[in-house]
Motif scaffolding. Sequence first.
Motif, PDB file in Angstrom:
ATOM      1  N   ASP A   1       0.818  -1.210   0.000  1.00  0.00           N
ATOM      2  CA  ASP A   1       0.000   0.000   0.000  1.00  0.00           C
ATOM      3  C   ASP A   1       0.852   1.262   0.000  1.00  0.00           C
ATOM      4  N   GLY A   2       2.068   1.198   0.557  1.00  0.00           N
ATOM      5  CA  GLY A   2       2.947   2.359   0.607  1.00  0.00           C
ATOM      6  C   GLY A   2       3.817   2.527  -0.625  1.00  0.00           C
ATOM      7  N   GLY A   3       3.681   1.607  -1.591  1.00  0.00           N
ATOM      8  CA  GLY A   3       4.456   1.715  -2.820  1.00  0.00           C
ATOM      9  C   GLY A   3       5.897   1.279  -2.688  1.00  0.00           C
ATOM     10  N   PHE A   4       6.173   0.393  -1.715  1.00  0.00           N
ATOM     11  CA  PHE A   4       7.553  -0.075  -1.500  1.00  0.00           C
ATOM     12  C   PHE A   4       7.712  -1.505  -2.039  1.00  0.00           C
ATOM     13  N   ASP A   5       7.174  -1.763  -3.209  1.00  0.00           N
ATOM     14  CA  ASP A   5       7.153  -3.134  -3.730  1.00  0.00           C
ATOM     15  C   ASP A   5       8.548  -3.690  -4.018  1.00  0.00           C
ATOM     16  N   HIS A   6       9.574  -2.834  -4.042  1.00  0.00           N
ATOM     17  CA  HIS A   6      10.933  -3.311  -4.288  1.00  0.00           C
ATOM     18  C   HIS A   6      11.554  -3.955  -3.045  1.00  0.00           C
ATOM     19  N   ILE A   7      10.900  -3.797  -1.897  1.00  0.00           N
ATOM     20  CA  ILE A   7      11.442  -4.359  -0.654  1.00  0.00           C
ATOM     21  C   ILE A   7      11.241  -5.873  -0.648  1.00  0.00           C
ATOM     22  N   LEU A   8      12.304  -6.600  -0.340  1.00  0.00           N
ATOM     23  CA  LEU A   8      12.223  -8.057  -0.240  1.00  0.00           C
ATOM     24  C   LEU A   8      11.663  -8.451   1.124  1.00  0.00           C
ATOM     25  N   VAL A   9      10.701  -9.367   1.110  1.00  0.00           N
ATOM     26  CA  VAL A   9      10.075  -9.817   2.357  1.00  0.00           C
ATOM     27  C   VAL A   9       9.964 -11.338   2.344  1.00  0.00           C
ATOM     28  N   ASP A  10      10.265 -11.941   3.458  1.00  0.00           N
ATOM     29  CA  ASP A  10      10.028 -13.375   3.659  1.00  0.00           C
ATOM     30  C   ASP A  10       9.293 -13.526   4.989  1.00  0.00           C
ATOM     31  N   ARG A  11       8.520 -14.604   5.087  1.00  0.00           N
ATOM     32  CA  ARG A  11       7.707 -14.792   6.294  1.00  0.00           C
ATOM     33  C   ARG A  11       7.891 -16.202   6.845  1.00  0.00           C
ATOM     34  N   MET A  12       7.976 -16.284   8.157  1.00  0.00           N
ATOM     35  CA  MET A  12       7.989 -17.575   8.845  1.00  0.00           C
ATOM     36  C   MET A  12       6.828 -17.607   9.830  1.00  0.00           C
ATOM     37  N   GLY A  13       6.154 -18.748   9.891  1.00  0.00           N
ATOM     38  CA  GLY A  13       5.027 -18.879  10.799  1.00  0.00           C
ATOM     39  C   GLY A  13       4.372 -20.238  10.644  1.00  0.00           C
ATOM     40  N   ILE A  14       3.131 -20.339  11.067  1.00  0.00           N
ATOM     41  CA  ILE A  14       2.388 -21.597  11.000  1.00  0.00           C
ATOM     42  C   ILE A  14       1.841 -21.768   9.587  1.00  0.00           C
ATOM     43  N   PRO A  15       2.138 -22.879   8.922  1.00  0.00           N
ATOM     44  CA  PRO A  15       1.641 -23.087   7.558  1.00  0.00           C
ATOM     45  C   PRO A  15       0.141 -23.343   7.526  1.00  0.00           C
ATOM     46  N   ASP A  16      -0.388 -23.512   6.332  1.00  0.00           N
ATOM     47  CA  ASP A  16      -1.826 -23.645   6.127  1.00  0.00           C
ATOM     48  C   ASP A  16      -2.299 -25.068   6.434  1.00  0.00           C
ATOM     49  N   CYS A  17      -2.202 -25.434   7.705  1.00  0.00           N
ATOM     50  CA  CYS A  17      -2.661 -26.756   8.149  1.00  0.00           C
ATOM     51  C   CYS A  17      -2.916 -26.701   9.643  1.00  0.00           C
ATOM     52  N   PHE A  18      -3.658 -27.663  10.152  1.00  0.00           N
ATOM     53  CA  PHE A  18      -3.870 -27.771  11.586  1.00  0.00           C
ATOM     54  C   PHE A  18      -2.677 -28.503  12.195  1.00  0.00           C
ATOM     55  N   ILE A  19      -2.142 -27.947  13.266  1.00  0.00           N
ATOM     56  CA  ILE A  19      -0.959 -28.512  13.910  1.00  0.00           C
ATOM     57  C   ILE A  19      -1.394 -29.492  14.994  1.00  0.00           C
ATOM     58  N   GLU A  20      -0.938 -30.725  14.883  1.00  0.00           N
ATOM     59  CA  GLU A  20      -1.374 -31.767  15.810  1.00  0.00           C
ATOM     60  C   GLU A  20      -0.586 -31.701  17.124  1.00  0.00           C
ATOM     61  N   HIS A  21      -0.744 -32.732  17.946  1.00  0.00           N
ATOM     62  CA  HIS A  21      -0.187 -32.718  19.288  1.00  0.00           C
ATOM     63  C   HIS A  21       1.280 -33.137  19.293  1.00  0.00           C
ATOM     64  N   GLY A  22       1.949 -32.749  20.359  1.00  0.00           N
ATOM     65  CA  GLY A  22       3.365 -33.056  20.550  1.00  0.00           C
ATOM     66  C   GLY A  22       4.016 -31.938  21.322  1.00  0.00           C
ATOM     67  N   SER A  23       5.244 -32.131  21.739  1.00  0.00           N
ATOM     68  CA  SER A  23       5.950 -31.070  22.450  1.00  0.00           C
ATOM     69  C   SER A  23       6.127 -29.879  21.514  1.00  0.00           C
ATOM     70  N   VAL A  24       6.115 -28.679  22.092  1.00  0.00           N
ATOM     71  CA  VAL A  24       6.212 -27.468  21.270  1.00  0.00           C
ATOM     72  C   VAL A  24       7.516 -27.470  20.469  1.00  0.00           C
ATOM     73  N   ASP A  25       8.615 -27.890  21.077  1.00  0.00           N
ATOM     74  CA  ASP A  25       9.899 -27.903  20.376  1.00  0.00           C
ATOM     75  C   ASP A  25       9.845 -28.804  19.142  1.00  0.00           C
ATOM     76  N   LYS A  26       9.240 -29.979  19.283  1.00  0.00           N
ATOM     77  CA  LYS A  26       9.150 -30.895  18.139  1.00  0.00           C
ATOM     78  C   LYS A  26       8.215 -30.353  17.069  1.00  0.00           C
ATOM     79  N   LEU A  27       7.150 -29.700  17.495  1.00  0.00           N
ATOM     80  CA  LEU A  27       6.228 -29.112  16.524  1.00  0.00           C
ATOM     81  C   LEU A  27       6.901 -27.987  15.752  1.00  0.00           C
ATOM     82  N   LEU A  28       7.682 -27.154  16.448  1.00  0.00           N
ATOM     83  CA  LEU A  28       8.390 -26.063  15.783  1.00  0.00           C
ATOM     84  C   LEU A  28       9.396 -26.608  14.770  1.00  0.00           C
TER      85      LEU A  28
END
Length: 634
Positions: A579-606
Motif C-alpha cells: 500500500d505504501g508503494g515499496f514493492d521493491h522491498i524483499l520480504v520473507d515470512r515464517m510462521g504456521i503453515p496452512d494446516c492444523f498442527i497436531e499434538h506433541g511437544s512445542v519444540d518438536k512441533l516447531l
Amino acid sequence: MKLEDIQNPQFLKTYSNEQLTMLAKAIRDFLIEKLSMTGGHLGPNLGVVELTLALHKEFDSPKDKIIWDVGHQSYVHKILTGRADQFDTLRQFKGLCGFPKRIESEHDVWETGHSSTSLSAAMGMAIARDLKGTDDKIIAVIGDGALTGGMALEALNHIGHEQKDLIVVLNDNEMSIAPNVGALHNVLGRLRTARKYNKAKEELESLVRKIPAFGGKLASTAERVKDSLKYLLVSGMFFEELGFTYLGPVNGHDFEALEDNLKYAKKTKGPVLVHVLTKKGKGYAPAEMDATGNWHGVGQYKIESGESIKPEKQTGPSYSKVVSDTLQKISRNDDRIVVITPAMTVGSKLVDYGKEFPDRLIDVGIAEQHATTLAAGLATQNMKPVLSIYSTFLQRGYDQLVHDVARQNLNVVFAVDRAGLVGADGETHQGVFDIAFMRNLPNMVIMMGKDENELQHMVYTAIQYNNGPIAVRLPRGNGSGVPMDEEFETIPIGSWEVLKEGNEAAILTFGTTIPLALKAWEILAKQGISVKVINARFIKPFDEELMLSLLNEGLPILTIEEAVLQGGFGSAVLEYIHDGGFDHILVDRMGIPDCFIEHGSVDKLLNEIDLTTEAAVERVKRLVNRKTKKGLLT
C-alpha cells in the motif's frame, strides 16, 4: 485378558458384572500408571470407567454412534477399541491423540476438543440415519459443565422439538474444568436429590396399568396426577419440559443400574436423557479429593503421593500468573476492573484474584459467547472488563467480538491466554488463529510482550487504554525469569523496540519467537551479516515511524510469528509495504503453515514446521544474497 490385547469392545457382551468390576479396576490401574509418565486428562477418565464399559456392552460401536463431548474423557473408549498398546505415546509427537480422532479408529465418530458440540452432532447423525432408513442408535455423552454451553442448549431445544430417537447421557460429576456455576447447575443439583420422584412415578404407572379399560378421562386424569407429582417432588423437571424422557439419577459406578437404564433408554421412542452421577477421579485418592480442578489435566506425577513432577526448565512465573497478579495489584486502586472467565479460574491462575475480589471475578461457566457480550455490557457502564480467555476458546465468541465489542468500540480488555502453540492438547487447542481473526477488525489493538516483565506493563497499558478494545496475547507456560519492575509503565500504543542494530536486513518478531530471532542474530553476526532485530510488540497498530525507516533504508525483512501466516502479522507487513508503494522491498515470512498442527511437544512441533533458528538464519542469508544481486528480486 491384557488390555493391550483388546481389539474391539464386542467381548463385553458376555461379561458378568463381576468381570466388569475387575476390568474397571484394571483400566484404572492402567490409566494411573500410564498418565503418571505422559500426563493427560486423568480425573475425567477415572470417573467414566464404568459408564464407558456399560455403553460399549449395551451398544454396538461403530454401528451405534457414541459421541464424546469435549473428548477428554475418551481414554477408556480408546482402550476398549484397540488402542491400549499406544498409551505410552499419549499426547506425544506422532503418538496417540488425547481426544477422539477419526483417523485413529472407526469408533471415533466425532472429533472434538471444545465443549458443548456433541448434541448438535448427534442430532445431525440422527437426521441422517432417518433419511437413510437405518436403525443405528445415536448416543451423546455430555458433562454437566458442557451442558451450560449455548450450543448444547440450542441443540436440546431442537432435539426436544423434533422428537428424534436419540439418547443423551448426562455425565454429572458436579465439576468440569472448574466448579460449575449457574442456574442449570442448580437444576441438576435438585435432580440429584430427586430419586423419590422416579420411584413414585413408577409406582403410579404400575397402579394405573392394573385398572381395567384404562383410557379416556381416567387416562388424562392420571397424566395430570403424574405431572402434579413431578412438580411436587422435583422443582422444575427441566428436561421433560424440553421433550425428553428423563431417567435418573443413576449411580454411574453401578453396573446393574447403568444396564437397566440404558436398556430402557434403547426401547424408549423419542429423545431420552439418562442422568448419570459419577465421581471425577474415582479410584485414585489424590484425584478424588481434588476440589479445584488440578487433576482434570495433569503433567507427570508420582503415583504414590500424587506429587507433580515439575519440568526443570521453569525458571520464571507462569505468564497466566503474571497477568492475574498484575490485575490484582491494579484492582486495589481501580474499582472499575471486573475480570471475567469462562470456567477457567484455575487454568488462568485467577484463584488468588477471586479470593481478594470475589465480587469482581465473574465465572460464567463454559459460555464464551455470553462472556464476550457480558464484557461489552459492562464496558457501556464505564467499567473496565477484562476477559481472561484462551485463544482457542475466543474463537467461540467471535461474532460477539465483532458485533458487540469492536463495532461499538467498547473498552474491553482481552487477556488472550495460550496464544501460540500449546503442545500436547493438539490441534483443537493450538492458539494460532487469533491474530488473523482479530487483526481485520476495526478499532482493535493487539500486542504481545517479549517476556514476563513486558507482559505486566502491557496489562497495565491495556487497563489505561480508553479508545476501544485491546488484546494482550500471552503464551502457555513460564517466563524466562527476567527481573520484574516494581512500578508499572504505560507502553506507547503502536510502538516497537529495536533489540539489536544492523544494516543488511531486519527481523520483525514478537513474543515467543524473539529468543529465536536473537539467536539467529548472534549466528549471523559471527558470519559477518549485520541484522536489525525488532520487537514488533504491537501487531496492530504498526510502529509506522520505525517501519518507514526500515523501508527507506531498503532493508530486506523477515517476519517471524508463532501464528498462522494467512492473515497474520507477516501478511500485515506485506499489505503495508504494498500500500505504501515499496514493492521493491524483499520480504520473507515464517510462521504456521496452512494446516492444523497436531499434538506433541512445542519444540518438536516447531522443528516439524521449520520454525527454528537455523531456518531463520538461512532465510536471512537468502534475502541478503538476493538484494546484492542487481535487480534480481525473485
